[in-house]
Design an enzyme around this catalytic site. Sequence first.
Site, PDB file in Angstrom:
ATOM      1  N   GLU A 141       0.583  -7.266   6.298  1.00 35.01           N
ATOM      2  CA  GLU A 141      -0.860  -7.499   6.298  1.00 35.01           C
ATOM      3  C   GLU A 141      -1.189  -8.735   5.463  1.00 35.01           C
ATOM      4  O   GLU A 141      -1.305  -8.656   4.233  1.00 35.01           O
ATOM      5  CB  GLU A 141      -1.580  -6.288   5.698  1.00 35.01           C
ATOM      6  CG  GLU A 141      -1.427  -5.015   6.504  1.00 35.01           C
ATOM      7  CD  GLU A 141      -2.621  -4.086   6.331  1.00 35.01           C
ATOM      8  OE1 GLU A 141      -3.147  -3.636   7.345  1.00 35.01           O
ATOM      9  OE2 GLU A 141      -3.045  -3.852   5.189  1.00 35.01           O
TER      10      GLU A 141
ATOM     11  N   ASN B 282      -6.475   2.760   9.209  1.00 38.05           N
ATOM     12  CA  ASN B 282      -6.710   2.910   7.773  1.00 38.05           C
ATOM     13  C   ASN B 282      -8.223   2.893   7.570  1.00 38.05           C
ATOM     14  O   ASN B 282      -8.846   1.836   7.640  1.00 38.05           O
ATOM     15  CB  ASN B 282      -6.037   1.757   7.019  1.00 38.05           C
ATOM     16  CG  ASN B 282      -6.369   1.777   5.534  1.00 38.05           C
ATOM     17  OD1 ASN B 282      -6.943   2.741   5.025  1.00 38.05           O
ATOM     18  ND2 ASN B 282      -6.010   0.710   4.830  1.00 38.05           N
ATOM     19  N   TRP B 283      -8.775   4.044   7.328  1.00 36.49           N
ATOM     20  CA  TRP B 283     -10.230   4.149   7.239  1.00 36.49           C
ATOM     21  C   TRP B 283     -10.778   3.689   5.898  1.00 36.49           C
ATOM     22  O   TRP B 283     -11.991   3.622   5.710  1.00 36.49           O
ATOM     23  CB  TRP B 283     -10.671   5.593   7.524  1.00 36.49           C
ATOM     24  CG  TRP B 283     -10.518   5.987   8.958  1.00 36.49           C
ATOM     25  CD1 TRP B 283     -10.090   5.193   9.989  1.00 36.49           C
ATOM     26  CD2 TRP B 283     -10.807   7.270   9.541  1.00 36.49           C
ATOM     27  NE1 TRP B 283     -10.087   5.908  11.168  1.00 36.49           N
ATOM     28  CE2 TRP B 283     -10.527   7.180  10.922  1.00 36.49           C
ATOM     29  CE3 TRP B 283     -11.274   8.490   9.024  1.00 36.49           C
ATOM     30  CZ2 TRP B 283     -10.700   8.259  11.794  1.00 36.49           C
ATOM     31  CZ3 TRP B 283     -11.442   9.556   9.888  1.00 36.49           C
ATOM     32  CH2 TRP B 283     -11.160   9.447  11.261  1.00 36.49           C
ATOM     33  N   LYS B 284      -9.885   3.431   4.944  1.00 35.77           N
ATOM     34  CA  LYS B 284     -10.323   2.992   3.612  1.00 35.77           C
ATOM     35  C   LYS B 284     -11.386   3.963   3.086  1.00 35.77           C
ATOM     36  O   LYS B 284     -11.294   5.158   3.377  1.00 35.77           O
ATOM     37  CB  LYS B 284     -10.798   1.533   3.670  1.00 35.77           C
ATOM     38  CG  LYS B 284      -9.755   0.645   4.381  1.00 35.77           C
ATOM     39  CD  LYS B 284     -10.014  -0.818   4.299  1.00 35.77           C
ATOM     40  CE  LYS B 284      -8.892  -1.563   5.004  1.00 35.77           C
ATOM     41  NZ  LYS B 284      -9.023  -3.008   4.937  1.00 35.77           N
TER      42      LYS B 284
ATOM     43  N   GLY C  91      -7.955  -1.633  10.275  1.00 37.71           N
ATOM     44  CA  GLY C  91      -9.024  -1.261   9.342  1.00 37.71           C
ATOM     45  C   GLY C  91     -10.328  -1.053  10.090  1.00 37.71           C
ATOM     46  O   GLY C  91     -10.534  -0.043  10.764  1.00 37.71           O
ATOM     47  N   GLY C  92     -11.220  -2.034   9.995  1.00 38.69           N
ATOM     48  CA  GLY C  92     -12.573  -1.932  10.546  1.00 38.69           C
ATOM     49  C   GLY C  92     -12.652  -1.376  11.958  1.00 38.69           C
ATOM     50  O   GLY C  92     -13.455  -0.473  12.238  1.00 38.69           O
TER      51      GLY C  92
ATOM     52  N   HIS D  39      -1.148  -0.913  -0.331  1.00 34.18           N
ATOM     53  CA  HIS D  39      -2.110  -1.740   0.404  1.00 34.18           C
ATOM     54  C   HIS D  39      -2.595  -2.873  -0.498  1.00 34.18           C
ATOM     55  O   HIS D  39      -2.734  -2.692  -1.710  1.00 34.18           O
ATOM     56  CB  HIS D  39      -3.294  -0.885   0.873  1.00 34.18           C
ATOM     57  CG  HIS D  39      -4.163  -1.608   1.845  1.00 34.18           C
ATOM     58  ND1 HIS D  39      -5.134  -2.488   1.421  1.00 34.18           N
ATOM     59  CD2 HIS D  39      -4.184  -1.626   3.201  1.00 34.18           C
ATOM     60  CE1 HIS D  39      -5.718  -3.009   2.491  1.00 34.18           C
ATOM     61  NE2 HIS D  39      -5.174  -2.502   3.583  1.00 34.18           N
TER      62      HIS D  39
ATOM     63  N   GLU E 283      -5.427  -4.008  -1.034  1.00 36.98           N
ATOM     64  CA  GLU E 283      -6.620  -3.673  -1.836  1.00 36.98           C
ATOM     65  C   GLU E 283      -6.229  -2.890  -3.083  1.00 36.98           C
ATOM     66  O   GLU E 283      -6.862  -3.011  -4.128  1.00 36.98           O
ATOM     67  CB  GLU E 283      -7.620  -2.884  -0.962  1.00 36.98           C
ATOM     68  CG  GLU E 283      -8.318  -3.814   0.026  1.00 36.98           C
ATOM     69  CD  GLU E 283      -8.696  -3.171   1.350  1.00 36.98           C
ATOM     70  OE1 GLU E 283      -8.744  -1.930   1.432  1.00 36.98           O
ATOM     71  OE2 GLU E 283      -8.944  -3.929   2.310  1.00 36.98           O
TER      72      GLU E 283
ATOM     73  N   SER F 284      -7.581  -7.668  10.863  1.00 41.39           N
ATOM     74  CA  SER F 284      -8.517  -7.982  11.946  1.00 41.39           C
ATOM     75  C   SER F 284      -7.934  -7.733  13.340  1.00 41.39           C
ATOM     76  O   SER F 284      -8.175  -8.503  14.261  1.00 41.39           O
ATOM     77  CB  SER F 284      -9.042  -9.419  11.810  1.00 41.39           C
ATOM     78  OG  SER F 284      -9.714  -9.580  10.568  1.00 41.39           O
TER      79      SER F 284
ATOM     80  N   GLY G 280     -10.191  -7.842   7.035  1.00 42.03           N
ATOM     81  CA  GLY G 280     -11.646  -7.716   6.972  1.00 42.03           C
ATOM     82  C   GLY G 280     -12.380  -9.040   7.089  1.00 42.03           C
ATOM     83  O   GLY G 280     -13.575  -9.114   6.830  1.00 42.03           O
TER      84      GLY G 280
HETATM   85  P1  13P Z   1      -9.131  -4.942   9.016  1.00 40.17           P
HETATM   86  O1  13P Z   1      -8.569  -4.455  10.325  1.00 40.17           O
HETATM   87  O2  13P Z   1     -10.525  -4.450   8.761  1.00 40.17           O
HETATM   88  O3  13P Z   1      -8.977  -6.411   8.858  1.00 40.17           O
HETATM   89  O4  13P Z   1      -8.246  -4.265   7.864  1.00 40.17           O
HETATM   90  C1  13P Z   1      -6.870  -4.319   7.948  1.00 40.17           C
HETATM   91  C2  13P Z   1      -6.301  -3.422   6.926  1.00 40.17           C
HETATM   92  O5  13P Z   1      -6.427  -3.654   5.738  1.00 40.17           O
HETATM   93  C3  13P Z   1      -5.591  -2.227   7.383  1.00 40.17           C
HETATM   94  O6  13P Z   1      -4.921  -1.617   6.344  1.00 40.17           O
END
Ligand code: 13P
Length: 248
Positions: free
Chosen positions: A166, A9-11, A233-234, A94, A96, A212, A172
């Site tokens: 999640e 997920n590149w956000k 994510g990251g 998600h 967020e 993470s 993050g």
């Molecule tokens: P991180 O891997 O950066 O913690 O993010 C997880 C995430 O929100 C994937 O959708």
Amino acid sequence: MRKKIIAGNWKMNKTPSETVSFINELKDKVLGVEGDVVVCPTFVCLKDAVAAAKGTNIKVGAQNIHWADNGAFTGEISGEMLKEIGVDYVIIGHSERRQYFAETDETVNNRLKAALKYELKPIVCVGETLEQREAGTTNTVLETQTVGALKDIPADAVSKMVIAYEPVWAIGTGKTASSTDANDACKFIRSVVEKLYNKEVAENIRIQYGGSVKPANANELFTTTDIDGGLVGGASLKIDDFTAIVKY
Ligand code: 13P
């Protein structure tokens, strides 16, 4: 045996040209990988991403979908649009989006229906906040979100979909849920699906862990009984890290 699915997920990261470079580099590195490999760039990168991923084993996902087919919804993107450009997956609900954009269990359910209507593969996110975990309400939250998301969704669609567990406090933050806690939560979500449908549906649905995920913890997480891969994510923004996670 459920097939693993690792999705990035590149956000709100990477431009269209960066997206294409990344996929061009990734495609050789993940050649022959058994699980499903998915990248989810922003809407403006999707068409280029689909073109770059053509003929590879990388699939492309969107990060959201509107529930209406079209209409006066400024800034939104419909399932029809995503389908036409060749997107395969779509992330829904998600944390967020729940946190910053007023997503509710009801809107998640509406978006899920739109994804199914356009034959997009949904990745529905659920997860508790730190306050909820500390208050001991994790399972209640997971059950409410899962039941809300799946309202009026037929069993055959649920069998084929993906849920991402999640925990909000792990996103993050560098704090990963222990593999035991993450697996317990995924197992609990599976039990909710079994209660709503039946054992077969619960055994078929794929449940990812997200929060993470990194090369150092991917193997431990993904070799548990109930975690069927990761929503990353990251670490999915870095080619070496994402490759290592895909090949956990
Ligand atoms: P991180 O891997 O950066 O913690 O993010 C997880 C995430 O929100 C994937 O959708």
